[in-house]
Design a protein around this motif. Structure first.
Motif, PDB file in Angstrom:
ATOM      1  N   GLN A   1       0.818  -0.948   0.021  1.00 39.64           N
ATOM      2  CA  GLN A   1       0.019  -0.033  -0.079  1.00 39.64           C
ATOM      3  C   GLN A   1       0.863   1.248   0.022  1.00 39.64           C
ATOM      4  N   GLY A   2       2.242   1.020  -0.210  1.00 42.15           N
ATOM      5  CA  GLY A   2       3.074   2.201  -0.276  1.00 42.15           C
ATOM      6  C   GLY A   2       3.760   2.480   1.181  1.00 42.15           C
ATOM      7  N   GLY A   3       3.688   1.651   2.195  1.00 43.16           N
ATOM      8  CA  GLY A   3       4.207   2.075   3.201  1.00 43.16           C
ATOM      9  C   GLY A   3       5.778   1.319   3.571  1.00 43.16           C
ATOM     10  N   HIS A   4       6.298   1.596   4.544  1.00 41.86           N
ATOM     11  CA  HIS A   4       7.456   1.042   4.971  1.00 41.86           C
ATOM     12  C   HIS A   4       7.544   0.238   6.147  1.00 41.86           C
ATOM     13  N   ALA A   5       8.302  -0.973   6.140  1.00 39.30           N
ATOM     14  CA  ALA A   5       8.172  -1.810   7.318  1.00 39.30           C
ATOM     15  C   ALA A   5       9.822  -2.239   7.712  1.00 39.30           C
ATOM     16  N   VAL A   6       9.998  -2.519   9.088  1.00 42.28           N
ATOM     17  CA  VAL A   6      11.193  -2.703   9.290  1.00 42.28           C
ATOM     18  C   VAL A   6      10.974  -4.243  10.196  1.00 42.28           C
ATOM     19  N   TYR A   7      11.655  -5.171   9.931  1.00 44.10           N
ATOM     20  CA  TYR A   7      11.480  -6.615  10.648  1.00 44.10           C
ATOM     21  C   TYR A   7      12.676  -6.815  11.383  1.00 44.10           C
ATOM     22  N   LEU A   8      12.794  -6.736  12.722  1.00 42.70           N
ATOM     23  CA  LEU A   8      13.775  -6.762  13.574  1.00 42.70           C
ATOM     24  C   LEU A   8      13.943  -8.413  14.115  1.00 42.70           C
ATOM     25  N   THR A   9      14.922  -9.182  14.022  1.00 46.37           N
ATOM     26  CA  THR A   9      14.995 -10.354  14.768  1.00 46.37           C
ATOM     27  C   THR A   9      15.912 -10.179  15.942  1.00 46.37           C
ATOM     28  N   LEU A  10      15.300 -10.986  17.319  1.00 54.65           N
ATOM     29  CA  LEU A  10      16.350 -11.062  18.178  1.00 54.65           C
ATOM     30  C   LEU A  10      17.079 -12.268  18.039  1.00 54.65           C
TER      31      LEU A  10
ATOM     32  N   SER B   1      11.412  -1.548   0.600  1.00 50.62           N
ATOM     33  CA  SER B   1      10.265  -1.492   1.227  1.00 50.62           C
ATOM     34  C   SER B   1      10.277  -2.062   2.734  1.00 50.62           C
ATOM     35  N   ILE B   2      10.750  -3.140   2.723  1.00 53.36           N
ATOM     36  CA  ILE B   2      10.967  -3.948   4.063  1.00 53.36           C
ATOM     37  C   ILE B   2      12.476  -4.161   4.178  1.00 53.36           C
ATOM     38  N   THR B   3      12.940  -3.972   5.529  1.00 53.69           N
ATOM     39  CA  THR B   3      14.250  -4.105   5.891  1.00 53.69           C
ATOM     40  C   THR B   3      14.308  -5.363   6.963  1.00 53.69           C
ATOM     41  N   PHE B   4      15.130  -6.304   6.775  1.00 53.09           N
ATOM     42  CA  PHE B   4      15.388  -7.231   7.713  1.00 53.09           C
ATOM     43  C   PHE B   4      16.629  -6.948   8.492  1.00 53.09           C
ATOM     44  N   ILE B   5      16.526  -7.009   9.719  1.00 55.08           N
ATOM     45  CA  ILE B   5      18.098  -6.640  10.486  1.00 55.08           C
ATOM     46  C   ILE B   5      17.801  -7.472  11.628  1.00 55.08           C
ATOM     47  N   SER B   6      18.929  -7.781  12.378  1.00 50.79           N
ATOM     48  CA  SER B   6      19.019  -8.386  13.291  1.00 50.79           C
ATOM     49  C   SER B   6      19.330  -7.663  14.738  1.00 50.79           C
ATOM     50  N   GLY B   7      18.722  -7.689  15.773  1.00 49.43           N
ATOM     51  CA  GLY B   7      18.988  -6.693  16.893  1.00 49.43           C
ATOM     52  C   GLY B   7      19.743  -7.640  18.081  1.00 49.43           C
ATOM     53  N   PHE B   8      19.981  -8.803  17.602  1.00 51.88           N
ATOM     54  CA  PHE B   8      20.930  -9.666  18.557  1.00 51.88           C
ATOM     55  C   PHE B   8      22.109  -9.031  19.235  1.00 51.88           C
ATOM     56  N   GLU B   9      22.910  -8.524  18.422  1.00 49.92           N
ATOM     57  CA  GLU B   9      24.207  -7.748  18.820  1.00 49.92           C
ATOM     58  C   GLU B   9      23.935  -6.641  19.925  1.00 49.92           C
ATOM     59  N   ALA B  10      22.817  -5.841  19.492  1.00 48.98           N
ATOM     60  CA  ALA B  10      22.327  -4.881  20.187  1.00 48.98           C
ATOM     61  C   ALA B  10      22.021  -5.087  21.710  1.00 48.98           C
ATOM     62  N   LEU B  11      21.141  -6.436  21.495  1.00 48.35           N
ATOM     63  CA  LEU B  11      20.763  -6.815  22.786  1.00 48.35           C
ATOM     64  C   LEU B  11      21.918  -7.552  23.866  1.00 48.35           C
TER      65      LEU B  11
ATOM     66  N   LEU C   1       9.294  -6.807  15.980  1.00 51.24           N
ATOM     67  CA  LEU C   1      10.199  -7.347  16.491  1.00 51.24           C
ATOM     68  C   LEU C   1      10.030  -8.756  16.952  1.00 51.24           C
ATOM     69  N   ASP C   2      10.832  -9.590  16.103  1.00 48.51           N
ATOM     70  CA  ASP C   2      10.576 -11.194  16.482  1.00 48.51           C
ATOM     71  C   ASP C   2      11.718 -11.750  17.274  1.00 48.51           C
ATOM     72  N   GLY C   3      11.001 -12.237  18.360  1.00 48.63           N
ATOM     73  CA  GLY C   3      11.651 -12.657  19.517  1.00 48.63           C
ATOM     74  C   GLY C   3      11.763 -12.193  20.925  1.00 48.63           C
ATOM     75  N   LEU C   4      10.377 -11.769  21.253  1.00 45.25           N
ATOM     76  CA  LEU C   4      10.426 -10.924  22.402  1.00 45.25           C
ATOM     77  C   LEU C   4      11.006 -11.794  23.603  1.00 45.25           C
TER      78      LEU C   4
ATOM     79  N   THR D   1       3.404   1.542  14.096  1.00 42.15           N
ATOM     80  CA  THR D   1       2.566   0.461  14.706  1.00 42.15           C
ATOM     81  C   THR D   1       3.582  -0.730  15.162  1.00 42.15           C
ATOM     82  N   MET D   2       3.547  -1.353  16.098  1.00 38.74           N
ATOM     83  CA  MET D   2       4.624  -2.251  16.210  1.00 38.74           C
ATOM     84  C   MET D   2       4.085  -3.648  16.705  1.00 38.74           C
ATOM     85  N   LEU D   3       4.631  -4.678  16.239  1.00 42.93           N
ATOM     86  CA  LEU D   3       4.244  -6.210  16.496  1.00 42.93           C
ATOM     87  C   LEU D   3       5.402  -6.721  17.323  1.00 42.93           C
ATOM     88  N   LEU D   4       4.972  -7.325  18.408  1.00 45.04           N
ATOM     89  CA  LEU D   4       6.009  -8.056  19.080  1.00 45.04           C
ATOM     90  C   LEU D   4       5.726  -9.413  19.128  1.00 45.04           C
ATOM     91  N   LEU D   5       6.618 -10.416  18.415  1.00 44.13           N
ATOM     92  CA  LEU D   5       6.214 -11.847  18.441  1.00 44.13           C
ATOM     93  C   LEU D   5       6.856 -12.462  19.633  1.00 44.13           C
TER      94      LEU D   5
END
Lengths: 120, 481
Positions: free
Chosen positions: B58-67, B93-103, B129-132, B162-166
Motif C-alpha cells: 500500500q506504499g508503506g515501509h516496514a522494518v523486521y527486526l529479529t532477536l 520497502s521492508i528491511t530485515f535486520i538483527s538486533g541480537f548484537e544490540a541486545l 520485533l521477532d523474538g520477544l 505500529t509495532m508487532l512483538l512476536l
C-alpha cells in the motif's frame, strides 16, 4: 593468507563465516553493522570486506560508499552479501566487486574469495 | 461555530490477512503496540510477514527486526512459496535486520535505541520485533521488561509507528504483567481434537475497539494465513421474513403433498434418511429445476460431481446441460479433515458467487466430521442456516441416519429446530422387495399432507404416490438409486 573483514548483523552468520575463513588460514575481524565497521577500519586495513546489505545503523550500501571514498581503503575488495535480489541493490552495484546471494554454500564463497584475492 | 464532542476514530492499519480485520473490526490501530503470542510453529512469523508485505504494497515501509531466530536468508527461502512474499520489495520497502548484537552489548536499552533509530531512518510505519522471548530472558527484572515495552509504546505513539512483538510461549502460560501494558494481545495456538488438530487465533485484548471474541480457526496455505471468524460471532444478521415464494421440488406429487407448493425461498429443509433411501436422487431432482434466473448449487462431500451428473442423467435429468449453461454448479470437497468455519464460508461464498436460489448440502455429515463440531453443533448451524435464509435460497440439508427402517434424525430436536423450517423423512422397508417411503415431518406455517407417500424411482424420474395411488402404479417401479 589474507585479512578479511566480515560485517553482518546476524551473529550466526558472522560466527560461521569467521570459523570457516579462520580455518582457511585467513585473519578475520568482525563487525555487526556499518557504523561499527567504519570505526574499526580506522585502525585496520583488510584485503577484503565481506559485508551484508541489510544492517542496522549503517547498511552495506552506505558502508561501501564511505569505504570507496576513503583514501586508505578505496581499493579494498568488497563482496556484498544479501538474501535480497541483487537487482534491488543497483545503486551500489558498481562499487562492489562481487555479490553473494544468501544463503550460499562454502564452495561458492571460497571460489569468490580466491578469485578476488588472486589466490590459487 | 459548531463543535463535536465525539472523539475522532483512531486510524487503522489493515493487516490484509483475510478474516483478521473482520475480527478486529477494521485492522490494528495506528501507533499501537501488539503482542502476537504462540507456540513455536503456530504461525507468528508468517502472520507478521504477511502483514508487513500487505502494508508495503500500500506504499508503506516496514522494518523486521529479529532477536534470535532463523537467518533472514533462510526465512526468505521459507516464505518464498507464499503468495504474499515478494523478494523485490526487500530492502527498498521492508528491511530485515538483527538486533541480537544490540541486545548482547546493550541489553534491552540497546534494542530500544536500535529500534528508535531504525523506525526513523527507514520512515517505517510498521515494525516487527521477532523474538520477544529473548528480550524477556535478557530483562534483569519484570520491571525492566515493562520499561522496555513502555518506552517502545511511547516512541511508537510519537512517530506514528505500529509495532508487532512476536513472542513464543507455552500454550498454558498465563498472560503476563508486561502484556497488559500493550494495546493488544493475539494468541495463536493449535488445538488437539483426538487425532485432528486445528489452528486457532484469539484476540485476548484490544484497546480502543470492539473485537469478535473467542477462538477463530485459521489455516496456513500457499496464500499465507486465512482466518475464519467464528460463524456464530461474525454473522449475527437477522434472516428477515421467510419466503413468500416457493420453488418446485422437481418430484412429481411432492409439491401437492407439501400443500401445493415446493420449498419456500429463504428457508431450510432437512431431508433425513438412511443410505439408499433416495436423498441424493430427491436433491438432484430439485437442482434439475435450475434456470439462469434461479440457479442451483450442489455442495457435496460424497459423490463426485461427474458421478452425480451421471446419476441424474440416468433419471432423465438434464444436469450436464444445466452445468454447461451455468445454471447448475457443483462444489465438492473431501469428507473429513476440514475446518468447520472454512466449510461454512466456502459454502456461503459459493451461494453468493453463483446467486443460487436452489442449494443442496450433501450432507450434514461433512460438517459433523470436523474437529470443532462437537462443541459448537447447534449454535453453528443456527448461524449458518440464518445466513442461508438471508441469502434468499431454498436450501436442502441432507442428513444421514443410522436406522434404515425408522426415521431417526442424526441431530437433537433442538438442533433440528434451529436448522430447518421443514423436514422430510425418507425410509426404507426391506423384504421380498425394497420399498421407499417419504413423509413430511414438518413445514412451518403451512398445511401439508401428513400421510406417508411411496417413493417410486423409474427411468422417468422420481415420484411420490400416496397410498391410494401406490397400488395401481407399482408395476412401473424399478429398483434404482
Amino acid at each position: 593468507m589474507a585479512s578479511i573483514f566480515i560485517v553482518d548483523d546476524e551473529l550466526s552468520i558472522t560466527e560461521a563465516l569467521s570459523f570457516i575463513l579462520s580455518e582457511e588460514g585467513h585473519h578475520v575481524v568482525v563487525a555487526n553493522n556499518g557504523a561499527t565497521a567504519l570505526s574499526k577500519l580506522a585502525e585496520f586495513k583488510p584485503d577484503l570486506i565481506l559485508t551484508d546489505f541489510m544492517m542496522p545503523r549503517m547498511n552495506g550500501a552506505e558502508l561501501t560508499r564511505t569505504v570507496r571514498q576513503s583514501e586508505q581503503h578505496a581499493s579494498v575488495k568488497i563482496v556484498m552479501m544479501s538474501g535480497a535480489l541483487e537487482a534491488s541493490l543497483h545503486s551500489v552495484k558498481p562499487l562492489y566487486d562481487a555479490f553473494l546471494r544468501k544463503p550460499f554454500d562454502i564452495d561458492t564463497l571460497l571460489h569468490q574469495l580466491h578469485r578476488l584475492l588472486g589466490e590459487n | 461555530m459548531t463543535s463535536s464532542n465525539k472523539t475522532p476514530s483512531l486510524k487503522r492499519i489493515p493487516t490484509g490477512v483475510p478474516g483478521l480485520d473482520e475480527i478486529t473490526t477494521g485492522g490494528l490501530l495506528s501507533s499501537g503496540v501488539y503482542i502476537f503470542q504462540g507456540t513455536p510453529g503456530a504461525g507468528k512469523t508468517i502472520l507478521a510477514n504477511q502483514i508487513c508485505f500487505h502494508h508495503v504494497r500500500q506504499g508503506g515501509h516496514a522494518v523486521y527486526l529479529t532477536l534470535l531466530s532463523e537467518s533472514h536468508a533462510r526465512l526468505f527461502q521459507h516464505l518464498q512459496g507464499m503468495a504474499f512474499f515478494d523478494l523485490g520489495l526487500i530492502p527498498s520497502s521492508i528491511t530485515f535486520i538483527s538486533g541480537f548484537e544490540a541486545l548482547q552489548s546493550g541489553g534491552l536499552a540497546g534494542v530500544t535505541a536500535l529500534l528508535r533509530g531504525e523506525m526513523r531512518a527507514r520512515k517505517a510505519e510498521l515494525v516487527v520485533l521477532d523474538g520477544l522471548v529473548m528480550g524477556s530472558l535478557n530483562a534483569k527484572s519484570a520491571e525492566d521488561l515493562k520499561l522496555f515495552i513502555s518506552e517502545l509504546q511511547a516512541f511508537s505513539a510519537l512517530v506514528g509507528c505500529t509495532m508487532l512483538l512476536l513472542a513464543s510461549d507455552h500454550p498454558d502460560s498465563p498472560v503476563t504483567a508486561e502484556q497488559t501494558m500493550v494495546d493488544g494481545i493475539f494468541k495463536l495456538r493449535e488445538r488437539a481434537y483426538g487425532p485432528m488438530r486445528e489452528r486457532n487465533l484469539e484476540v485476548m485484548k484490544f484497546r480502543g475497539s470492539a473485537t469478535l471474541r473467542g477462538n477463530h480457526a485459521f489455516d496456513i496455505s500457499d496464500d499465507g494465513i486465512t482466518v475464519y471468524p467464528r460463524l456464530e460471532a461474525a454473522l449475527r444478521h437477522s434472516p428477515g421474513p421467510s419466503g413468500n415464494r416457493s420453488v418446485g421440488t422437481g418430484v412429481e406429487g411432492l409439491d401437492d403433498m407439501m400443500g401445493g407448493e415446493g420449498y419456500a425461498l429463504g428457508t431450510v429443509t432437512g431431508i433425513i434418511g438412511y443410505a439408499g433411501a433416495g436423498r441424493t436422487v430427491l436433491a438432484l431432482h430439485f437442482v434439475a429445476q435450475a434456470t439462469p434466473e434461479e440457479p442451483a448449487l450442489y455442495f457435496g462431500f460424497c459423490e463426485s460431481p461427474d458421478f452425480l451428473v451421471q446419476i441424474g442423467e440416468s433419471f432423465g435429468l438434464p444436469l450436464k446441460q444445466l452445468v454447461n449453461s451455468g445454471s447448475l454448479s457443483f462444489v465438492w470437497q473431501q469428507f473429513g479433515e476440514n475446518m468447520l468455519d472454512q466449510l461454512a464460508y466456502r459454502l456461503l461464498k459459493a451461494v453468493q458467487d453463483t446467486g443460487a436460489k436452489r442449494v443442496v448440502i450433501d450432507g450434514i455429515g461433512g460438517f459433523v466430521a470436523t474437529a470443532a463440531y462437537a462443541e459448537r453443533g447447534s449454535s453453528f448451524f443456527a448461524s449458518l442456516t440464518n445466513e442461508l435464509r438471508r441469502l434468499g435460497a431454498a436450501t436442502l440439508f441432507l442428513m444421514e441416519e443410522d436406522d434404515p427402517s425408522t426415521p431417526s434424525p442424526p441431530l437433537t430436536t433442538a438442533d433440528l429446530s434451529a436448522l430447518s423450517e421443514s423436514v422430510l423423512n425418507l425410509w426404507v422397508q426391506t423384504g421380498v422387495k425394497t420399498r421407499r417411503f417419504l413423509s413430511i415431518g414438518k413445514i412451518r406455517n403451512r398445511v401439508y399432507d401428513q400421510r406417508r407417500g411411496k417413493l417410486v424411482l423409474s427411468n422417468h424420474g422420481l415420484r411420490v404416490m400416496l397410498a391410494d395411488q401406490a397400488t395401481t402404479d407399482s408395476q412401473n417401479e424399478v429398483s434404482k438409486d
